[in-house]
Design a protein around this motif. Structure first.
Motif, PDB file in Angstrom:
ATOM      1  N   VAL A   1      80.518  19.135  -1.965  1.00 15.53           N
ATOM      2  CA  VAL A   1      81.533  17.573  -2.017  1.00 15.53           C
ATOM      3  C   VAL A   1      80.977  16.914  -3.047  1.00 15.53           C
ATOM      4  CG1 VAL A   1      81.991  15.209  -0.761  1.00 15.53           C
ATOM      5  CG2 VAL A   1      82.545  17.428   0.697  1.00 15.53           C
ATOM      6  N   SER A   2      79.212  16.410  -3.600  1.00 13.51           N
ATOM      7  CA  SER A   2      79.055  15.710  -4.418  1.00 13.51           C
ATOM      8  C   SER A   2      79.495  16.819  -5.745  1.00 13.51           C
ATOM      9  CB  SER A   2      77.450  15.607  -4.653  1.00 13.51           C
ATOM     10  OG  SER A   2      77.620  15.417  -3.005  1.00 13.51           O
ATOM     11  N   ILE A   3      79.136  17.766  -5.885  1.00 14.40           N
ATOM     12  CA  ILE A   3      80.087  18.581  -7.274  1.00 14.40           C
ATOM     13  C   ILE A   3      81.513  18.985  -7.267  1.00 14.40           C
ATOM     14  CG2 ILE A   3      77.483  19.671  -7.222  1.00 14.40           C
ATOM     15  CD1 ILE A   3      79.046  21.914  -6.707  1.00 14.40           C
ATOM     16  N   GLY A   4      82.095  17.919  -6.708  1.00 18.19           N
ATOM     17  CA  GLY A   4      83.391  18.868  -6.443  1.00 18.19           C
ATOM     18  C   GLY A   4      83.941  19.391  -6.225  1.00 18.19           C
ATOM     19  N   ALA A   5      83.127  21.018  -5.609  1.00 14.22           N
ATOM     20  CA  ALA A   5      83.687  22.218  -5.493  1.00 14.22           C
ATOM     21  C   ALA A   5      85.222  21.900  -5.656  1.00 14.22           C
ATOM     22  CB  ALA A   5      82.411  23.480  -5.350  1.00 14.22           C
TER      23      ALA A   5
ATOM     24  N   ILE B   1      92.421  29.917   7.884  1.00 12.04           N
ATOM     25  CA  ILE B   1      90.823  29.012   7.401  1.00 12.04           C
ATOM     26  C   ILE B   1      90.469  29.005   8.295  1.00 12.04           C
ATOM     27  CG2 ILE B   1      91.124  26.853   5.916  1.00 12.04           C
ATOM     28  CD1 ILE B   1      94.303  27.646   5.034  1.00 12.04           C
ATOM     29  N   ARG B   2      88.484  28.560   7.833  1.00 16.98           N
ATOM     30  CA  ARG B   2      87.795  28.589   8.222  1.00 16.98           C
ATOM     31  C   ARG B   2      87.596  26.992   8.665  1.00 16.98           C
ATOM     32  NH1 ARG B   2      84.471  33.148   8.693  1.00 16.98           N
ATOM     33  NH2 ARG B   2      84.941  33.911  10.736  1.00 16.98           N
ATOM     34  N   ARG B   3      87.269  26.459   7.387  1.00 13.15           N
ATOM     35  CA  ARG B   3      86.804  25.491   5.940  1.00 13.15           C
ATOM     36  C   ARG B   3      87.027  25.538   5.141  1.00 13.15           C
ATOM     37  NH1 ARG B   3      82.471  28.441   7.591  1.00 13.15           N
ATOM     38  NH2 ARG B   3      82.132  27.460   9.678  1.00 13.15           N
ATOM     39  N   TYR B   4      86.628  24.215   4.280  1.00  5.65           N
ATOM     40  CA  TYR B   4      87.706  23.565   3.294  1.00  5.65           C
ATOM     41  C   TYR B   4      87.398  22.878   2.598  1.00  5.65           C
ATOM     42  CZ  TYR B   4      90.959  20.887   4.976  1.00  5.65           C
ATOM     43  OH  TYR B   4      92.150  20.015   5.547  1.00  5.65           O
ATOM     44  N   THR B   5      86.364  22.821   1.541  1.00  4.01           N
ATOM     45  CA  THR B   5      85.933  21.392   0.959  1.00  4.01           C
ATOM     46  C   THR B   5      87.012  19.688   0.364  1.00  4.01           C
ATOM     47  OG1 THR B   5      86.447  22.460  -1.182  1.00  4.01           O
ATOM     48  CG2 THR B   5      83.970  22.848   0.003  1.00  4.01           C
ATOM     49  N   PRO B   6      86.922  19.093   0.339  1.00  3.37           N
ATOM     50  CA  PRO B   6      87.875  18.102   0.065  1.00  3.37           C
ATOM     51  C   PRO B   6      88.984  18.316  -1.110  1.00  3.37           C
ATOM     52  CG  PRO B   6      85.918  17.123   0.501  1.00  3.37           C
ATOM     53  CD  PRO B   6      85.581  18.805   1.089  1.00  3.37           C
ATOM     54  N   ALA B   7      87.596  18.841  -2.045  1.00  6.50           N
ATOM     55  CA  ALA B   7      87.704  19.022  -3.554  1.00  6.50           C
ATOM     56  C   ALA B   7      89.384  20.161  -4.096  1.00  6.50           C
ATOM     57  CB  ALA B   7      87.209  19.715  -5.099  1.00  6.50           C
ATOM     58  N   ALA B   8      89.185  21.138  -1.923  1.00  8.81           N
ATOM     59  CA  ALA B   8      90.442  22.458  -2.103  1.00  8.81           C
ATOM     60  C   ALA B   8      91.488  21.485  -1.777  1.00  8.81           C
ATOM     61  CB  ALA B   8      89.699  23.596  -1.326  1.00  8.81           C
ATOM     62  N   GLN B   9      91.316  20.529  -1.333  1.00  6.18           N
ATOM     63  CA  GLN B   9      93.074  20.729  -0.304  1.00  6.18           C
ATOM     64  C   GLN B   9      94.046  20.063  -1.430  1.00  6.18           C
ATOM     65  OE1 GLN B   9      90.958  16.267   1.210  1.00  6.18           O
ATOM     66  NE2 GLN B   9      93.066  17.256   2.868  1.00  6.18           N
ATOM     67  N   SER B  10      93.916  19.421  -2.309  1.00  5.28           N
ATOM     68  CA  SER B  10      94.905  19.601  -3.558  1.00  5.28           C
ATOM     69  C   SER B  10      95.240  21.077  -4.235  1.00  5.28           C
ATOM     70  CB  SER B  10      95.035  18.612  -4.400  1.00  5.28           C
ATOM     71  OG  SER B  10      93.795  18.878  -5.039  1.00  5.28           O
ATOM     72  N   LEU B  11      94.134  21.563  -4.420  1.00  5.41           N
ATOM     73  CA  LEU B  11      94.640  22.898  -5.591  1.00  5.41           C
ATOM     74  C   LEU B  11      95.419  24.444  -3.907  1.00  5.41           C
ATOM     75  CD1 LEU B  11      91.520  23.511  -7.226  1.00  5.41           C
ATOM     76  CD2 LEU B  11      93.727  23.079  -8.109  1.00  5.41           C
TER      77      LEU B  11
ATOM     78  N   ASP C   1      81.686  37.574   6.962  1.00  2.82           N
ATOM     79  CA  ASP C   1      82.278  37.465   8.636  1.00  2.82           C
ATOM     80  C   ASP C   1      83.199  36.828   7.581  1.00  2.82           C
ATOM     81  OD1 ASP C   1      83.092  36.727  11.067  1.00  2.82           O
ATOM     82  OD2 ASP C   1      82.095  35.789  10.992  1.00  2.82           O
ATOM     83  N   GLY C   2      84.159  37.249   6.882  1.00  2.00           N
ATOM     84  CA  GLY C   2      85.230  36.742   5.806  1.00  2.00           C
ATOM     85  C   GLY C   2      85.139  36.309   4.221  1.00  2.00           C
ATOM     86  N   ALA C   3      85.619  35.793   3.705  1.00  4.21           N
ATOM     87  CA  ALA C   3      85.151  35.486   2.481  1.00  4.21           C
ATOM     88  C   ALA C   3      85.973  34.220   2.034  1.00  4.21           C
ATOM     89  CB  ALA C   3      86.109  36.623   1.791  1.00  4.21           C
ATOM     90  N   VAL C   4      84.580  33.684   0.863  1.00  4.95           N
ATOM     91  CA  VAL C   4      84.860  32.626   0.298  1.00  4.95           C
ATOM     92  C   VAL C   4      86.162  32.569  -0.807  1.00  4.95           C
ATOM     93  CG1 VAL C   4      83.611  30.754  -0.302  1.00  4.95           C
ATOM     94  CG2 VAL C   4      82.714  32.155   1.385  1.00  4.95           C
ATOM     95  N   LEU C   5      86.922  31.838  -1.154  1.00 10.61           N
ATOM     96  CA  LEU C   5      87.533  31.610  -2.642  1.00 10.61           C
ATOM     97  C   LEU C   5      86.957  29.893  -3.324  1.00 10.61           C
ATOM     98  CD1 LEU C   5      89.823  32.070  -0.373  1.00 10.61           C
ATOM     99  CD2 LEU C   5      91.173  31.977  -1.854  1.00 10.61           C
ATOM    100  N   VAL C   6      86.524  30.353  -4.622  1.00  6.80           N
ATOM    101  CA  VAL C   6      85.759  29.483  -4.912  1.00  6.80           C
ATOM    102  C   VAL C   6      86.612  29.164  -6.275  1.00  6.80           C
ATOM    103  CG1 VAL C   6      84.131  28.023  -6.314  1.00  6.80           C
ATOM    104  CG2 VAL C   6      83.685  29.410  -4.413  1.00  6.80           C
ATOM    105  N   LEU C   7      87.154  27.928  -6.283  1.00 11.26           N
ATOM    106  CA  LEU C   7      88.105  27.502  -7.657  1.00 11.26           C
ATOM    107  C   LEU C   7      87.489  26.430  -9.071  1.00 11.26           C
ATOM    108  CD1 LEU C   7      91.293  27.250  -6.172  1.00 11.26           C
ATOM    109  CD2 LEU C   7      90.936  28.885  -8.596  1.00 11.26           C
ATOM    110  N   ALA C   8      87.095  26.556 -10.076  1.00 12.59           N
ATOM    111  CA  ALA C   8      86.137  25.640 -10.223  1.00 12.59           C
ATOM    112  C   ALA C   8      87.896  25.250 -12.218  1.00 12.59           C
ATOM    113  CB  ALA C   8      85.028  25.938 -11.240  1.00 12.59           C
ATOM    114  N   GLY C   9      88.220  24.119 -13.029  1.00  9.07           N
ATOM    115  CA  GLY C   9      88.678  24.020 -13.456  1.00  9.07           C
ATOM    116  C   GLY C   9      88.679  24.428 -15.141  1.00  9.07           C
ATOM    117  N   ILE C  10      88.702  25.163 -15.544  1.00 12.80           N
ATOM    118  CA  ILE C  10      88.459  25.273 -16.852  1.00 12.80           C
ATOM    119  C   ILE C  10      89.405  24.822 -18.444  1.00 12.80           C
ATOM    120  CG2 ILE C  10      86.912  27.040 -16.242  1.00 12.80           C
ATOM    121  CD1 ILE C  10      89.147  29.166 -17.129  1.00 12.80           C
ATOM    122  N   GLY C  11      90.052  24.850 -18.166  1.00  8.09           N
ATOM    123  CA  GLY C  11      90.958  23.902 -18.847  1.00  8.09           C
ATOM    124  C   GLY C  11      92.567  23.092 -18.940  1.00  8.09           C
ATOM    125  N   GLY C  12      92.818  22.476 -19.998  1.00  5.65           N
ATOM    126  CA  GLY C  12      93.983  21.890 -19.563  1.00  5.65           C
ATOM    127  C   GLY C  12      94.978  23.177 -20.146  1.00  5.65           C
TER     128      GLY C  12
END
Length: 140
Positions: free
Chosen positions: A34-38, A49-59, A124-135
């Motif tokens: 949560v602190s790094i905004g992942a 969906i099992r779980r997600y971070t707050p930063a994933a809510q909008s994406l 036991d599943g998969a993890v998706l990670v998104l990080a912003g890289i450009g406007g």
């Protein structure tokens, strides 16, 4: 002196040596994430969906009641036609190349999909990670 606990180590010794319960470790990892905004989403083998971070809510356009729903039911903020196939590949431990995707606002994101391993090490599943890289003006 405290009574023996995990592995014959007393509670006071665990506290001095920095031992933590699995629940405390999970809490610490969650706090770091949560602190790094992942933006991370974990899906079960059935694509729910099992779980997600707050930063994933909008994406991922998610709300709290989406936990347990199939990922395919969501209207994602980025386009990826073969997302489910990539998740299945990750769950079968086949390589899934990282890719750049664009969200609805035109921003570029780096997407990584990896297997989710349970405490015993089995997938036991998969993890998706998104990080912003450009406007929107970034060239890819």
């Amino acid at each position: 002196m405290g009574s023996p606990g995990i592995g014959g180590v007393t509670q006071s010794a665990r506290n001095r040596k920095g031992f933590h319960s699995p629940y405390a470790a999970t809490s610490i990892i969650t706090a770091h994430t949560v602190s790094i905004g992942a933006s991370m989403v974990t899906v079960a083998p059935d694509m729910r969906i099992r779980r997600y971070t707050p930063a994933a809510q909008s994406l991922f356009s998610m709300i709290s009641t989406d936990v347990g729903r199939p990922l395919g039911d969501l209207k994602l903020s980025f386009a990826m036609e073969d997302l489910e196939a990539a998740l299945v590949d990750a769950m079968h431990e086949r390589p899934v190349p990282d890719r750049d995707v664009r969200d609805r606002r035109g921003h570029w994101l780096s997407l990584r999909i990896r297997p989710y391993r349970a405490s015993g090490g089995q997938v036991d599943g998969a993890v998706l990670v998104l990080a912003g890289i450009g406007g929107p003006d970034a060239v890819r």
